[in-house]
Design a protein around this motif. Structure first.
Motif, short mmCIF file in Angstrom:
data_model
loop_
_atom_site.label_atom_id
_atom_site.label_comp_id
_atom_site.label_asym_id
_atom_site.label_seq_id
_atom_site.Cartn_x
_atom_site.Cartn_y
_atom_site.Cartn_z
N VAL A 17 -37.05 -11.74 26.69
CA VAL A 17 -36.19 -11.33 27.79
C VAL A 17 -34.75 -11.72 27.49
O VAL A 17 -34.48 -12.84 27.09
CB VAL A 17 -36.63 -11.98 29.11
CG1 VAL A 17 -35.75 -11.54 30.25
CG2 VAL A 17 -38.08 -11.63 29.40
N SER A 18 -33.84 -10.78 27.66
CA SER A 18 -32.43 -11.10 27.48
C SER A 18 -32.00 -12.07 28.57
O SER A 18 -32.22 -11.83 29.75
CB SER A 18 -31.59 -9.82 27.57
OG SER A 18 -31.97 -8.92 26.57
N SER A 19 -31.39 -13.17 28.19
CA SER A 19 -30.96 -14.16 29.18
C SER A 19 -29.67 -13.71 29.83
O SER A 19 -28.90 -12.93 29.28
CB SER A 19 -30.75 -15.52 28.51
OG SER A 19 -29.76 -15.42 27.51
N GLY A 20 -29.43 -14.22 31.02
CA GLY A 20 -28.27 -13.79 31.79
C GLY A 20 -27.23 -14.87 31.93
O GLY A 20 -26.89 -15.55 30.98
N TRP A 22 -25.23 -18.19 32.49
CA TRP A 22 -25.64 -19.51 32.07
C TRP A 22 -24.75 -20.55 32.73
O TRP A 22 -23.65 -20.27 33.19
CB TRP A 22 -25.56 -19.66 30.54
CG TRP A 22 -24.19 -19.44 29.98
CD1 TRP A 22 -23.63 -18.26 29.61
CD2 TRP A 22 -23.19 -20.44 29.79
NE1 TRP A 22 -22.36 -18.45 29.17
CE2 TRP A 22 -22.06 -19.77 29.27
CE3 TRP A 22 -23.14 -21.82 29.99
CZ2 TRP A 22 -20.88 -20.43 28.95
CZ3 TRP A 22 -21.97 -22.48 29.67
CH2 TRP A 22 -20.86 -21.79 29.16
N HIS A 110 -34.04 -4.28 29.36
CA HIS A 110 -33.68 -5.68 29.50
C HIS A 110 -32.43 -5.85 30.37
O HIS A 110 -31.64 -4.94 30.52
CB HIS A 110 -33.44 -6.29 28.12
CG HIS A 110 -34.71 -6.53 27.36
ND1 HIS A 110 -34.77 -7.32 26.24
CD2 HIS A 110 -35.97 -6.09 27.55
CE1 HIS A 110 -36.00 -7.36 25.78
NE2 HIS A 110 -36.75 -6.60 26.56
N ASP A 111 -32.28 -7.05 30.91
CA ASP A 111 -31.18 -7.38 31.82
C ASP A 111 -31.28 -6.59 33.11
O ASP A 111 -30.29 -6.46 33.83
CB ASP A 111 -29.82 -7.15 31.17
CG ASP A 111 -29.62 -7.97 29.91
OD1 ASP A 111 -30.04 -9.14 29.90
OD2 ASP A 111 -29.08 -7.44 28.92
N PRO A 131 -28.55 -9.46 34.45
CA PRO A 131 -29.11 -10.34 33.42
C PRO A 131 -29.55 -11.68 33.96
O PRO A 131 -30.45 -12.31 33.38
CB PRO A 131 -27.96 -10.47 32.42
CG PRO A 131 -26.73 -10.15 33.19
CD PRO A 131 -27.14 -9.11 34.18
N GLU A 132 -28.97 -12.10 35.07
CA GLU A 132 -29.34 -13.40 35.63
C GLU A 132 -30.78 -13.44 36.11
O GLU A 132 -31.38 -14.52 36.23
CB GLU A 132 -28.39 -13.78 36.79
CG GLU A 132 -28.52 -12.94 38.04
CD GLU A 132 -27.80 -11.60 37.98
OE1 GLU A 132 -27.83 -10.86 38.98
OE2 GLU A 132 -27.20 -11.30 36.92
N GLU A 134 -33.32 -12.34 34.43
CA GLU A 134 -34.18 -12.52 33.25
C GLU A 134 -35.51 -11.78 33.43
O GLU A 134 -36.59 -12.27 33.12
CB GLU A 134 -34.42 -14.00 32.97
CG GLU A 134 -33.13 -14.76 32.66
CD GLU A 134 -33.36 -16.17 32.18
OE1 GLU A 134 -34.53 -16.57 32.03
OE2 GLU A 134 -32.37 -16.87 31.95
N LYS A 135 -35.39 -10.55 33.95
CA LYS A 135 -36.56 -9.70 34.19
C LYS A 135 -36.28 -8.30 33.66
O LYS A 135 -35.53 -7.55 34.27
CB LYS A 135 -36.89 -9.63 35.68
CG LYS A 135 -37.28 -10.95 36.32
CD LYS A 135 -37.59 -10.76 37.81
CE LYS A 135 -38.01 -12.07 38.46
NZ LYS A 135 -38.36 -11.87 39.90
#
Length: 334
Positions: A17-20, A22, A110-111, A131-132, A134-135
């Motif tokens: 999963v692309s992370s959002g 941080w 993704h994102d 992206p936050e 992560e789904k």
């Protein structure tokens, strides 16, 4: 070469999963965390080898062929042989694509990125980017030019009824208290909607997605796809070559097909009145006749396949780790 589980992990299981957004963790001395930094979408790069690179979804709009995949790639073709990458406003991996008609369609991945076209895939606009969360989005169903439903990892369920001007989160806890991956959604011939997902999850809606009811499942492993079958039935498929059919999805009575393979099936296409074609791990192609006889084939490259669409008489186009691959299935109706 990418590992064989690339498609299953990245596109269907939500592992990669692309992370959002941080935030810096507290370092233990009582100092405050740094403010979160918003992640902004970046446009996809035009890559000459995209038609031979990782592609995860494909759609025959009736006017064009559209394929989507790694790093925001969207490709268009008029003949299934020559593909052109178009400009896309997001670089997130796109896992799925669906069209309501020849002009109006969505692609997502993704994102929680969702892009939309109203000119048959020539141009695309970004409608959703979270992206936050992560789904990733894993499934799309375009009911009409205004109404589209997106399913995804960890219970993600989004819906638009205004052509994508607004995307609203739908509470999936009525049928998915554990927030499982909702891998696929499709509309059956009678208008019912069926979601198939992780750990044998099945859910049906008889009112266009307004309400959902969890269904009894014949299998505890993950499903990756749903195809309509007959007047009110369905075919569901997933891990380890498991395929089940029902003449009445609401009734919840399913019959397992003898597939003679443990290769997971990731994508499929129904040919009304003629049969079904599924594709999956190691290039395995499963041809299911209208009498439920199963024939196993393999793509020339032998690499994982993620989706497939019919294109001409007994000709299909599959996409996967090695890009676009034409498939000839002469024994489909036998």
């Amino acid at each position: 070469m990418k590992k064989a589980w690339t498609i299953a992990g990245a596109a269907l299981l939500g592992v990669l999963v692309s992370s959002g957004a941080w935030a810096q963790d507290d370092d233990g001395d009582g100092s405050a965390k740094a403010p979160a930094v918003a992640v902004k979408p970046m446009p996809a790069e035009i890559m000459p080898l995209s038609p031979k690179s990782l592609l995860l979804g494909v759609e025959n709009t009736g006017e064009h062929l559209i394929a989507v995949g790694d790093r925001g790639a969207i490709l268009a073709s008029n003949d299934g042989k020559n593909w052109t990458q178009v400009n896309v406003p997001v670089r997130s991996t796109l896992t799925t694509v669906a069209f309501a008609d020849g002009q109006h369609g969505w692609a997502a991945g993704h994102d929680a990125a969702i892009v939309h076209t109203d000119d048959g895939g020539k141009t695309w606009k970004l409608q959703n980017f979270q992206p936050e969360l992560e789904k990733p989005v894993l499934g799309l169903l375009a009911l009409d030019a205004q109404h589209c439903i997106a399913t995804g990892a960890y219970g993600l369920l989004l819906e638009t009824q205004d052509g994508g001007q607004t995307w609203n989160s739908v509470d999936s806890h009525g049928f998915d208290e554990d927030e499982l991956h909702l891998n696929s959604i499709n509309r059956l011939a009678n208008g019912d909607l069926l979601i198939a997902g992780e750990q044998g999850l099945l859910a049906i809606s008889t009112d266009g997605g307004a309400t959902w009811t969890k269904q009894a499942s014949p299998y505890e492993g993950s499903y990756f796809g749903v195809l309509p079958r007959g007047d009110k039935g369905a075919l569901i498929y997933g891990l380890r070559g498991n395929v089940y059919v029902s003449d009445d999805a609401r009734a919840g009575k399913w019959t397992a097909l003898q597939t003679n393979t443990v290769a997971s099936m990731f994508g499929g296409a129904a040919v009304p009145g003629d049969g079904d074609v599924l594709v999956g791990l190691n290039g395995v192609i499963m041809v299911i006749s209208k009498n439920d006889d199963v024939q196993l084939l393999r793509s020339p490259d032998g690499t994982p396949l993620s989706d497939v669409v019919p294109y001409g008489d007994n000709v299909f186009l599959a996409v996967g780790e090695s890009g676009v691959q034409p498939i000839s299935v002469k024994a489909l109706s036998q």
